[in-house]
Design a protein around this motif. Structure first.
Motif, PDB file in Angstrom:
ATOM      1  N   VAL A  18       9.950  34.493  -2.436  1.00 33.92           N
ATOM      2  CA  VAL A  18      10.098  35.920  -3.125  1.00 33.92           C
ATOM      3  C   VAL A  18      10.510  35.959  -1.102  1.00 33.92           C
ATOM      4  CG1 VAL A  18       8.710  35.928  -4.493  1.00 33.92           C
ATOM      5  CG2 VAL A  18       7.887  36.315  -2.513  1.00 33.92           C
ATOM      6  N   ASP A  19      11.111  37.283  -1.179  1.00 36.01           N
ATOM      7  CA  ASP A  19      11.934  37.626  -0.782  1.00 36.01           C
ATOM      8  C   ASP A  19      10.227  38.623   0.441  1.00 36.01           C
ATOM      9  OD1 ASP A  19      13.964  37.336  -0.160  1.00 36.01           O
ATOM     10  OD2 ASP A  19      15.046  38.484  -0.856  1.00 36.01           O
ATOM     11  N   ALA A  20       9.308  38.932  -0.354  1.00 35.15           N
ATOM     12  CA  ALA A  20       8.410  39.522   0.200  1.00 35.15           C
ATOM     13  C   ALA A  20       7.102  39.908  -1.027  1.00 35.15           C
ATOM     14  CB  ALA A  20       8.941  41.216   0.780  1.00 35.15           C
ATOM     15  N   PRO A  21       6.284  40.296  -0.562  1.00 36.14           N
ATOM     16  CA  PRO A  21       5.042  40.473  -1.827  1.00 36.14           C
ATOM     17  C   PRO A  21       5.254  41.630  -2.750  1.00 36.14           C
ATOM     18  CG  PRO A  21       3.913  40.264   0.454  1.00 36.14           C
ATOM     19  CD  PRO A  21       5.582  40.468   0.680  1.00 36.14           C
ATOM     20  N   LEU A  22       4.974  41.542  -3.760  1.00 38.17           N
ATOM     21  CA  LEU A  22       4.827  42.717  -4.623  1.00 38.17           C
ATOM     22  C   LEU A  22       3.780  43.683  -4.421  1.00 38.17           C
ATOM     23  CD1 LEU A  22       4.542  40.671  -8.264  1.00 38.17           C
ATOM     24  CD2 LEU A  22       6.809  41.562  -7.008  1.00 38.17           C
ATOM     25  N   VAL A  23       2.869  43.559  -3.768  1.00 40.47           N
ATOM     26  CA  VAL A  23       1.830  43.873  -3.265  1.00 40.47           C
ATOM     27  C   VAL A  23       1.194  43.643  -1.750  1.00 40.47           C
ATOM     28  CG1 VAL A  23      -0.182  45.284  -3.721  1.00 40.47           C
ATOM     29  CG2 VAL A  23       1.000  45.429  -5.648  1.00 40.47           C
ATOM     30  N   THR A  24       1.017  44.341  -0.525  1.00 37.91           N
ATOM     31  CA  THR A  24       0.254  44.219   0.259  1.00 37.91           C
ATOM     32  C   THR A  24      -1.500  44.818   0.453  1.00 37.91           C
ATOM     33  OG1 THR A  24       2.133  42.656   1.821  1.00 37.91           O
ATOM     34  CG2 THR A  24       0.529  43.535   2.896  1.00 37.91           C
ATOM     35  N   GLY A  25      -2.294  44.292   0.543  1.00 40.55           N
ATOM     36  CA  GLY A  25      -3.013  45.390   0.646  1.00 40.55           C
ATOM     37  C   GLY A  25      -4.633  44.514   0.669  1.00 40.55           C
ATOM     38  N   TYR A  26      -5.495  45.444   1.334  1.00 41.43           N
ATOM     39  CA  TYR A  26      -6.943  45.703   0.673  1.00 41.43           C
ATOM     40  C   TYR A  26      -7.989  45.351  -0.487  1.00 41.43           C
ATOM     41  CZ  TYR A  26      -5.043  47.108   5.988  1.00 41.43           C
ATOM     42  OH  TYR A  26      -4.981  46.978   6.838  1.00 41.43           O
ATOM     43  N   ASP A  27      -8.565  43.618  -0.288  1.00 38.10           N
ATOM     44  CA  ASP A  27      -8.959  43.930  -0.992  1.00 38.10           C
ATOM     45  C   ASP A  27     -10.422  43.904  -1.126  1.00 38.10           C
ATOM     46  OD1 ASP A  27     -10.817  43.149  -3.645  1.00 38.10           O
ATOM     47  OD2 ASP A  27      -9.203  41.241  -4.328  1.00 38.10           O
ATOM     48  N   HIS A  28     -11.444  45.073  -1.799  1.00 34.64           N
ATOM     49  CA  HIS A  28     -12.821  45.547  -1.384  1.00 34.64           C
ATOM     50  C   HIS A  28     -13.735  44.857  -1.851  1.00 34.64           C
ATOM     51  CE1 HIS A  28     -11.231  47.968   2.668  1.00 34.64           C
ATOM     52  NE2 HIS A  28     -10.730  48.792   1.582  1.00 34.64           N
ATOM     53  N   CYS A  29     -13.532  43.974  -3.100  1.00 35.44           N
ATOM     54  CA  CYS A  29     -14.421  43.538  -3.649  1.00 35.44           C
ATOM     55  C   CYS A  29     -15.216  42.518  -3.108  1.00 35.44           C
ATOM     56  CB  CYS A  29     -13.844  42.799  -5.311  1.00 35.44           C
ATOM     57  SG  CYS A  29     -13.866  41.325  -4.940  1.00 35.44           S
ATOM     58  N   ASP A  30     -16.816  43.251  -4.023  1.00 34.70           N
ATOM     59  CA  ASP A  30     -18.298  41.878  -2.796  1.00 34.70           C
ATOM     60  C   ASP A  30     -17.451  40.331  -3.251  1.00 34.70           C
ATOM     61  OD1 ASP A  30     -20.171  41.948  -2.407  1.00 34.70           O
ATOM     62  OD2 ASP A  30     -20.744  40.426  -3.967  1.00 34.70           O
ATOM     63  N   ASP A  31     -17.079  39.742  -4.360  1.00 36.22           N
ATOM     64  CA  ASP A  31     -16.480  38.474  -4.055  1.00 36.22           C
ATOM     65  C   ASP A  31     -15.310  38.273  -3.233  1.00 36.22           C
ATOM     66  OD1 ASP A  31     -17.961  37.749  -6.448  1.00 36.22           O
ATOM     67  OD2 ASP A  31     -16.049  38.173  -7.621  1.00 36.22           O
ATOM     68  N   CYS A  32     -14.243  39.334  -3.214  1.00 34.43           N
ATOM     69  CA  CYS A  32     -13.269  38.650  -2.004  1.00 34.43           C
ATOM     70  C   CYS A  32     -14.739  38.825  -0.260  1.00 34.43           C
ATOM     71  CB  CYS A  32     -12.464  39.472  -1.872  1.00 34.43           C
ATOM     72  SG  CYS A  32     -11.464  39.053  -2.598  1.00 34.43           S
ATOM     73  N   GLN A  33     -15.230  40.081  -0.224  1.00 35.35           N
ATOM     74  CA  GLN A  33     -15.807  39.947   1.162  1.00 35.35           C
ATOM     75  C   GLN A  33     -16.920  39.017   1.311  1.00 35.35           C
ATOM     76  OE1 GLN A  33     -18.327  43.373   0.919  1.00 35.35           O
ATOM     77  NE2 GLN A  33     -16.443  44.756   0.580  1.00 35.35           N
TER      78      GLN A  33
END
Length: 136
Positions: A18-33
Motif C-alpha cells: 500500500v502507499d499509506a496506512p488506512l489509519v495511523t493513530g494512537y491506540d490507548h487500550c490496556d492491552d496495547c499499553q
C-alpha cells in the motif's frame, strides 16, 4: 511505495503493498499499553490481504476489552510486537508502527486516537478524530 518494516532482531520482516496506512493513530487500550510497556501503541492499519510477513512469528490470542478475540503477532526470537489482528475487523490488520522502517515512520502523521476510554490522564494530546472505543 510499499510499507516495510522489521522486528528488533530483524528475523521478522514485512511488506504491506500500500502507499499509506488506512489509519495511523494512537491506540490507548490496556492491552496495547501492556504489550508495548508504554502509555499507548502507535499503530498503522492496513488491509490484511496486502500484508506479507516473513520470519518466525508467534501468535497469542487474547480477548479484548470489547469481548472480541485479538491475535497478537510477535517475533519468536526477540519478542518484538509486530501487529494485532482483531477478529471484529477481519479485513484489516494493525501494524505496530514503531516496527516500520525508519524513513517510513518518520513521515507518519497520526490522525486518530482509539480506545481513549483507556487513555491515561497525563496524556494530554488530542487529535482531530478521537474514538472512545474502536471507531463506531
Amino acid at each position: 511505495m510499499p510499507l516495510t518494516g522489521h522486528c528488533l532482531c530483524k528475523a521478522v520482516t514485512y511488506t504491506a503493498d500500500v502507499d499509506a496506512p488506512l489509519v495511523t493513530g494512537y491506540d490507548h487500550c490496556d492491552d496495547c499499553q501492556r504489550q508495548t510497556g508504554s502509555t499507548y501503541s502507535l499503530v498503522a492499519v492496513v488491509p490484511k490481504d496486502k500484508l506479507t510477513i516473513n520470519g518466525p512469528v508467534k501468535t497469542w490470542t487474547g480477548t479484548a476489552a470489547s469481548g472480541n478475540k485479538v491475535d497478537r503477532l510477535f517475533c519468536s526470537e526477540c519478542g518484538s510486537p509486530i501487529a494485532h489482528d482483531p477478529s471484529a475487523a477481519p479485513e484489516i490488520i494493525v501494524l505496530k508502527a514503531g516496527t516500520l522502517d525508519t524513513e517510513i515512520k518518520k513521515n507518519l502523521k497520526p490522525d486518530t486516537e482509539i480506545w481513549t476510554a483507556g487513555k491515561l490522564p497525563f496524556c494530554q494530546e488530542h487529535l482531530a478524530k478521537p474514538f472512545k472505543f474502536m471507531p463506531e
